[in-house]
Design a protein around this motif. Structure first.
Motif, short mmCIF file in Angstrom:
data_model
loop_
_atom_site.label_atom_id
_atom_site.label_comp_id
_atom_site.label_asym_id
_atom_site.label_seq_id
_atom_site.Cartn_x
_atom_site.Cartn_y
_atom_site.Cartn_z
N GLN A 59 5.48 6.05 0.95
CA GLN A 59 6.11 6.47 2.21
C GLN A 59 6.72 5.30 2.97
OE1 GLN A 59 2.67 8.44 3.97
NE2 GLN A 59 3.66 10.44 3.74
N GLY A 60 6.38 4.09 2.55
CA GLY A 60 6.93 2.90 3.21
C GLY A 60 6.12 2.45 4.41
N ILE A 61 4.87 2.89 4.49
CA ILE A 61 4.01 2.47 5.61
C ILE A 61 3.61 1.00 5.41
CG2 ILE A 61 1.73 2.86 6.68
CD1 ILE A 61 2.14 5.85 5.95
N SER A 62 3.53 0.26 6.54
CA SER A 62 3.27 -1.18 6.45
C SER A 62 1.91 -1.46 5.81
CB SER A 62 3.31 -1.81 7.83
OG SER A 62 2.17 -1.41 8.56
N LYS A 63 1.81 -2.64 5.22
CA LYS A 63 0.61 -3.04 4.49
C LYS A 63 -0.62 -3.01 5.42
CE LYS A 63 -0.79 -6.64 1.28
NZ LYS A 63 -0.52 -7.96 0.75
N LYS A 64 -0.39 -3.50 6.64
CA LYS A 64 -1.47 -3.58 7.62
C LYS A 64 -2.00 -2.18 7.97
CE LYS A 64 -2.36 -5.64 12.13
NZ LYS A 64 -1.73 -6.15 13.34
N GLU A 65 -1.05 -1.28 8.20
CA GLU A 65 -1.41 0.09 8.57
C GLU A 65 -2.11 0.80 7.39
OE1 GLU A 65 -1.32 1.52 11.39
OE2 GLU A 65 -1.72 3.61 10.80
N CYS A 66 -1.56 0.55 6.18
CA CYS A 66 -2.17 1.12 4.95
C CYS A 66 -3.62 0.71 4.86
CB CYS A 66 -1.47 0.58 3.70
SG CYS A 66 0.02 1.43 3.29
N LYS B 234 -9.40 1.90 -3.53
CA LYS B 234 -8.61 1.58 -2.34
C LYS B 234 -7.11 1.68 -2.63
CE LYS B 234 -8.20 -2.15 1.07
NZ LYS B 234 -6.95 -2.79 0.73
N GLU B 235 -6.72 1.13 -3.78
CA GLU B 235 -5.29 1.16 -4.14
C GLU B 235 -4.80 2.58 -4.39
OE1 GLU B 235 -5.00 -3.23 -6.35
OE2 GLU B 235 -5.64 -1.46 -7.47
N ASN B 236 -5.68 3.42 -4.96
CA ASN B 236 -5.30 4.81 -5.18
C ASN B 236 -5.03 5.52 -3.86
OD1 ASN B 236 -5.17 6.22 -7.90
ND2 ASN B 236 -6.90 4.82 -8.22
N ILE B 237 -5.88 5.23 -2.86
CA ILE B 237 -5.70 5.87 -1.55
C ILE B 237 -4.40 5.36 -0.90
CG2 ILE B 237 -6.67 6.12 0.78
CD1 ILE B 237 -9.47 5.86 -0.55
N GLU B 238 -4.12 4.08 -1.11
CA GLU B 238 -2.93 3.47 -0.49
C GLU B 238 -1.62 3.92 -1.13
OE1 GLU B 238 -4.65 -0.85 1.06
OE2 GLU B 238 -3.82 -0.65 -0.94
N LEU B 239 -1.71 4.40 -2.39
CA LEU B 239 -0.52 4.66 -3.19
C LEU B 239 0.55 5.48 -2.45
CD1 LEU B 239 0.86 4.43 -6.02
CD2 LEU B 239 -0.23 6.59 -6.58
N ILE B 240 0.14 6.64 -1.90
CA ILE B 240 1.14 7.51 -1.27
C ILE B 240 1.69 6.87 0.00
CG2 ILE B 240 1.55 9.81 -0.28
CD1 ILE B 240 -0.49 10.89 -2.21
N MET B 241 0.81 6.20 0.73
CA MET B 241 1.28 5.53 1.96
C MET B 241 2.33 4.48 1.62
SD MET B 241 -2.03 5.11 4.41
CE MET B 241 -3.28 4.65 3.23
N LYS B 242 2.10 3.77 0.50
CA LYS B 242 3.08 2.77 0.08
C LYS B 242 4.39 3.43 -0.32
CE LYS B 242 0.13 -1.07 -1.19
NZ LYS B 242 -0.53 -1.81 -2.28
#
Lengths: 228, 410
Positions: free
Chosen positions: A113-120, A103-111
């Motif tokens: 990019q500065g996408i909100s935690k909820k959206e991630c 899950k964290e690997n998938i979230e990495l790029i979104m984070k």
């Protein structure tokens, strides 16, 4: 609508006194939603071409336009930022961060990019569902099979909402069943979400599913076939 | 930044054994360094305090040529008037006048060269706490005696083989250069940190030595001044006395005991060099380990660059890894130092365990009580934080040198 336009692209390397033309005066374009495969023997220039399209390398000559942006004129830092927001990568060796969960690997790029935690969180859970790995969300890569890791890598590449995904030999390290499952996932994303995929591969299974196939030899395009 | 902090923490945890050994080596370095510094500080403080308390007070007044030959003839005239005049200055707590003569002492068993100090016990005890250095059973500081009294150090008493009420013969030079010799009886035996002082200084009554050496009642060799406790520096009083009494020599402890002043400066310099070497070694170690880490995670960094992690974030990630390593180490070493120093500052370090310090030859102590100054702790902490930034530069440059296509390779 063309998402990529390549005009007279060249990439030369110097080896001792010899100049190697890895990519030699190539021109083509890619439309949004294509499922394009670049094939050719080893040393034909597939990986070099993928690197150039992905902004990982600089051309010796020619032009590359991605969604209208002239990436051949961009500097290193601009390219890094451009890659983050516009291009998804799937590597042959998966290249997941071993210390992060799926899950964290998938979230990495979104984070990044500065996408909100909820959206991630929402997007990640959706993607895990699409690739069929919801139950492995908290597993570290070392606990996943090669095929599962590569599906996580695909999810990571698509999570950031890129213009297209570059996949360099994505099935090379997978067994037959895993490769088929991965390709099913990618084809599904291509058909349902309209995601553009560009592969470099030797794998006939990918070639069979491709809508278009470009064949390279000695850095030149020798075939550009559209499969309807 | 939260992401890079998070990644840095996770990366530290990925190889716990390595992180543990890195932290342990930094803790040992910092703790050892600060303990060494504290012992050095303690030794210097004890020496200086001992010199000020028992030998020089805060300020001393002598005849201008007293230190040239240390002759008895270089004495202060009209000391009573001088004391009254000096006493008019603000910040003076107490004064005492002394006669000082180099002499020779003999017992039935042995003999020694000594410095004979003639004192007025009533005023002297207000300036010098020799009376506090005489332990129970070791006599008194001229408060109870029957015959001509002398007070001497424990080491000298041992050397001469004497005890309370033992008989001694003291010889010295008179004001006119003749010799005097007289019998004294041991009245008190003192014991102080400064063993050189303990071995060479004997105290007799001012009146007795004045008669023996031919001095008038208001002729003395020095006036010792103790300043009020709230006076931080004696510099302005020294300046005031110098302008009021231009013909006299006004001194502080570094003028009287320059060798201790030099030793203090030397030890401070050595301690600073020691800290610098330790911190330098720590930073080299960290750079080395982080370069190894970068090498191990080459593909990973290349992949992150390919995916779009910019140089600033990569730099932050490496820097936070180093900062966390150092902060954890600093926290642990501060705890250890606090505990160890709290114990040692109460109980002292036996001098046999740091025997080398007494070989400096400026004074000897039995036990060193370590002292760590806040400024030194802040200095070390500040340096460590600075080093963490500097140490992160080389590994980060290595990372930034990795081409993203590395990640695409087999």
């Amino acid at each position: 609508m063309n998402i990529i336009e390549i005009k007279n692209l060249e990439k030369h390397y110097s080896e001792a006194d010899l100049i190697v033309k890895a990519v030699d005066n190539i021109s083509f374009s890619v439309k949004k939603g294509e499922f394009l495969v670049i094939v050719g023997p080893s040393g034909s220039g597939k990986t070099t071409l993928i690197n150039l399209i992905g902004g990982l390398d600089f051309p010796t000559a020619g032009e590359i336009f991605v969604d209208g942006y002239a990436i051949h004129q961009m500097k290193q830092d601009q390219l890094t930022d451009f890659r983050l927001h516009n291009i998804g990568f799937v590597f042959q060796n998966y290249n997941l961060l071993p210390v992060l969960t799926a899950k964290e690997n998938i979230e990495l790029i979104m984070k990044l990019q500065g996408i909100s935690k909820k959206e991630c969180n929402k997007r990640t859970l959706d993607l895990l569902k699409i690739i069929g790995l919801s139950e492995r969300a908290e597993s570290k890569p070392s606990k996943l099979s090669g095929g599962q890791q590569q599906r996580i890598a695909v999810a990571r590449s698509i999570a950031s909402g890129p213009k297209f995904i570059l996949a360099d030999e994505p099935t090379a390290n997978l067994d037959s069943h895993s490769a088929e499952t991965l390709l099913d996932t990618m084809q599904l994303l291509n058909q349902n979400e309209g995601t553009t995929f560009i592969f470099s591969t030797h794998d006939p299974r990918i070639m069979k599913r491709a809508k278009r196939m470009i064949r390279l030899e000695d850095g030149k395009i020798i075939d550009d076939i559209t499969n309807d | 930044m939260l992401l890079t902090i998070n990644l840095a923490i996770i990366n530290l945890m990925r190889n716990k054994k390595r992180s543990f050994f890195v932290i342990a080596s930094i803790v040992v370095g910092i703790t050892g360094g600060l303990l060494g510094v504290s012992i050095g500080n303690g030794y210097v403080n004890q020496l200086v305090n001992s010199v000020i308390r028992f030998e020089t007070a805060d300020v001393l007044i002598h005849e201008n040529t007293f230190f040239d030959q240390m002759e008895p003839s270089a004495f202060l005239k009209n000391s009573d008037q001088l004391i009254k005049s000096v006493n008019l200055n603000n910040g003076i707590n107490a004064l005492t006048a002394r006669i000082k003569i180099n002499g020779y002492i003999r017992s039935a068993l042995s003999s020694a060269n000594v410095e004979i100090i003639g004192v007025d016990p009533k005023t002297d005890r207000l300036v010098f706490p020799i009376h506090e250095a005489i332990h129970t059973g070791k006599g008194n500081y001229f408060t109870d005696y029957n015959r001509i009294p002398i007070v001497m150090g424990n080491l000298l008493a041992d050397q001469l083989g004497v005890n309370i009420n033992s008989r001694l013969v003291l010889s010295g030079q008179t004001k006119n250069g003749d010799l005097f010799s007289s019998v004294f009886w041991v009245c008190g035996i003192y014991s102080v940190d400064n063993k050189l002082f303990e071995k060479k200084s004997v105290f007799v009554l001012l009146d007795e030595i004045a008669v023996l050496s031919g001095f008038k009642p208001d002729e003395v060799h020095e006036i010792a001044i103790k300043l009020d406790k709230n006076i931080q520096s004696s510099d302005h009083i020294v300046s005031a006395l110098e302008s009021q009494h231009p013909g006299l020599k006004i001194s502080k402890w570094p003028d009287i005991r320059p060798e201790i002043f030099v030793t203090k400066s030397y030890i401070n310099l050595t301690l600073n060099i020691l800290i610098s070497i330790i911190l330098f070694a720590i930073s080299i170690g960290i750079i080395n380990i982080m370069i190894l880490v970068v090498y191990e995670r080459r593909r990973e960094f290349g992949m992150l660059r390919a995916l779009g992690m910019n140089k600033v974030k990569i730099f932050q990630m490496i820097m936070f890894e180093i900062i966390f390593l150092l902060l954890i180490s600093l926290f642990i070493s501060t705890l250890i130092n606090f505990t160890v120093l709290s114990f040692l500052s109460q109980n002292g370090v036996p001098v046999w365990s740091v025997e080398g310090v007494n070989m400096l030859g400026v004074g000897t102590v039995d036990r060193i009580y370590p002292v760590l100054r806040w400024q030194q702790l802040i200095f070390v902490t500040g340096l460590i934080i600075l080093l963490s930034f500097l140490s992160s530069i080389i590994p980060t440059l290595k990372v930034l040198g990795i081409h993203p296509t590395e990640a695409m390779k087999n």
